[in-house]
Design an enzyme around this catalytic site. Structure first.
Site, PDB file in Angstrom:
ATOM      1  N   GLU A 228      -5.072   1.845   2.817  1.00  0.00           N
ATOM      2  CA  GLU A 228      -4.893   0.707   3.730  1.00  0.00           C
ATOM      3  C   GLU A 228      -5.042   1.143   5.174  1.00  0.00           C
ATOM      4  OE1 GLU A 228      -2.749  -2.004   6.449  1.00  0.00           O
ATOM      5  OE2 GLU A 228      -2.370   0.114   6.024  1.00  0.00           O
TER       6      GLU A 228
ATOM      7  N   HIS B 274       0.821  -1.211   0.000  1.00  0.00           N
ATOM      8  CA  HIS B 274       0.000   0.000   0.000  1.00  0.00           C
ATOM      9  C   HIS B 274       0.853   1.258   0.000  1.00  0.00           C
ATOM     10  CE1 HIS B 274       0.261   1.339   4.288  1.00  0.00           C
ATOM     11  NE2 HIS B 274       0.362   0.050   4.582  1.00  0.00           N
TER      12      HIS B 274
ATOM     13  N   ASP C  19       6.163   2.251   6.682  1.00  0.00           N
ATOM     14  CA  ASP C  19       4.938   1.477   6.526  1.00  0.00           C
ATOM     15  C   ASP C  19       4.045   2.277   5.576  1.00  0.00           C
ATOM     16  OD1 ASP C  19       2.585   0.064   6.723  1.00  0.00           O
ATOM     17  OD2 ASP C  19       2.257   0.487   8.851  1.00  0.00           O
TER      18      ASP C  19
END
Length: 284
Positions: free
Chosen positions: A207, A64, A177
């Site tokens: 996400e 993502h 992330d």
């Protein structure tokens, strides 16, 4: 294999909170275009890039592109910005952080993120033990109210003001992330050799607010297997990236001989079914 640190830096430092992934999407398309045969963008904004095979199964690689951040809710009378969090935040990590406010006119403003609280020397013992709440935070741009209202509108994106740096054997940055996994996906496609499988690389959106892009992409793309690249660390050792790249390349390479993987999956399913029957008999 050398780490493409320049690309990692560009991916991590490009702003893109959930629902506002436009700039990251453009970068991902730029990188994937020479590595794949077809590229499209679905209605959720996810990038779907296809590398054709030779009659093998379809395999999807997914990572993502969005990051946690904020959206401007309103401008206070004193020029402070109240913000709406996007994604999961720990308020303990938000105090006195520098942020970028991405104005609707294209300008990027530097500000500070602070909770509305008394100075520490005026707090009682009970107040000292209470963590700040997200709704107490505001952004100070250091500008007069009229100027702030000229430059910023409700809904403007706010991201952490961070650069991507090497620290010893580690890399520290915002949005590792999941931009690290986006890098892994791109580099795996760059390194893959001859293969029979049709490889579909999907850079998904939203996400951080509920796996929305991945959900819709999985309905659009009919695949045999999917490998979701996910990073859960705020920092990582540099050599770990090399190991992860090699692992993902191995996953892609194995699609050339998917018979082994298929038989393994079937055997695992049979073992799971046998275990369920044994459990049922034991309870009976």
């Amino acid at each position: 294999m050398p780490i493409n640190f320049d690309l990692l830096r560009r991916l991590c430092e490009t702003p893109g909170v959930s629902g506002r992934e436009d700039q990251v999407r453009d970068l991902v398309i730029e990188e994937l275009r020479p590595l794949t045969d077809e590229i499209s963008v679905d209605t959720m904004g996810s990038v779907i890039a296809t590398k054709k095979g030779k009659g093998g199964p379809r395999v999807m690689l997914a990572a993502h592109t969005d990051e946690i951040g904020f959206l401007v809710k309103f401008v206070e009378d004193k020029g402070f910005l109240r913000v709406q969090p996007v994604g999961g935040w720990d308020p303990r990590t938000m105090v006195a952080q520098r942020v970028h406010v991405h104005g609707y006119g294209g300008q990027t403003l530097l500000g500070t993120l602070m909770p509305a609280a008394k100075p520490i020397h005026l707090l009682t013992a009970d107040e000292l033990n209470k963590p700040p709440k997200i709704e107490e935070f505001f952004v100070d741009l250091g500008l007069p109210t009229d100027q702030v209202r000229t430059l910023v509108e409700m809904g403007d994106m706010v991201t952490m003001a961070r650069t991507t740096e090497r620290v010893g054997d580690m890399v520290v940055s915002k949005s590792l992330d999941d931009r690290l996994s986006v890098l892994i996906m791109i580099e795996a496609l760059r390194a893959v050799g001859p293969h029979s499988a049709e490889i579909i690389a999907v850079a998904t959106t939203q996400e951080e607010v509920g796996l929305r892009g991945a959900t819709t992409a999985s309905l659009v793309v009919s695949f045999f297997a999917v490998f979701a690249a996910v990073n859960r660390q705020g920092s990582f050792r540099a050599f770990a990236l090399v190991d992860t790249l090699l692992l993902l390349q191995a996953l892609v390479a194995v699609t050339s001989t998917m018979g082994l993987l298929i038989s393994t999956l079937v055997a695992a399913e049979r073992r799971a079914e046998a275990a369920r029957l044994l459990a049922h008999d034991a309870l009976a």
